[in-house]
Design a protein around this motif. Structure first.
Motif, PDB file in Angstrom:
ATOM      1  N   ALA A 280       1.022  -1.337   0.149  1.00 16.32           N
ATOM      2  CA  ALA A 280      -0.012  -0.354  -0.426  1.00 16.32           C
ATOM      3  C   ALA A 280       0.824   1.113  -0.038  1.00 16.32           C
ATOM      4  O   ALA A 280       0.559   2.312  -1.120  1.00 16.32           O
TER       5      ALA A 280
ATOM      6  N   VAL B 128      -0.477   4.545  -0.836  1.00 15.98           N
ATOM      7  CA  VAL B 128      -1.806   4.696  -0.234  1.00 15.98           C
ATOM      8  C   VAL B 128      -1.838   5.019   0.917  1.00 15.98           C
ATOM      9  O   VAL B 128      -0.999   4.265   1.618  1.00 15.98           O
TER      10      VAL B 128
ATOM     11  N   VAL C 164      -4.326   1.334   5.675  1.00 15.00           N
ATOM     12  CA  VAL C 164      -4.934  -0.348   4.989  1.00 15.00           C
ATOM     13  C   VAL C 164      -4.034  -1.875   5.456  1.00 15.00           C
ATOM     14  O   VAL C 164      -3.270  -2.236   6.131  1.00 15.00           O
TER      15      VAL C 164
END
Length: 82
Positions: A57, A62, A66
């Motif tokens: 991630a 991101v 997560v």
């Protein structure tokens, strides 16, 4: 390993197993390479999966939190939408 030995024992004489295969197997169990091979054959743990997901991630940018639960819920949402 007892199940393997009993299966092999039905095909190979017991004396061959006791005096040839078992000492070799007992020696291999003590070696570092054999222990590492067995360790690599185990399934990954929940924590290892989390570390892999977090690293991937971060690699794609991101920044949110997560984890494994996020992936499970996302998969469920897309399966429901299909």
């Amino acid at each position: 390993h007892a199940a393997i030995l009993s299966f092999i024992g039905s095909m190979i004489p017991v004396s061959f197993i006791l005096f040839t295969i078992r000492p070799i197997f007992n020696y291999l169990k003590r070696t570092k390479k054999f222990r590492n091979l067995v360790r690599r054959l185990r399934p990954i743990t929940r924590q290892q999966a989390l570390n892999i997901i977090k690293a991937d991630a971060e690699a794609v940018g991101v920044g949110d939190n997560v984890g494994t639960h996020t992936l499970r819920k996302t998969w469920g949402y897309h399966a429901w939408k299909s």
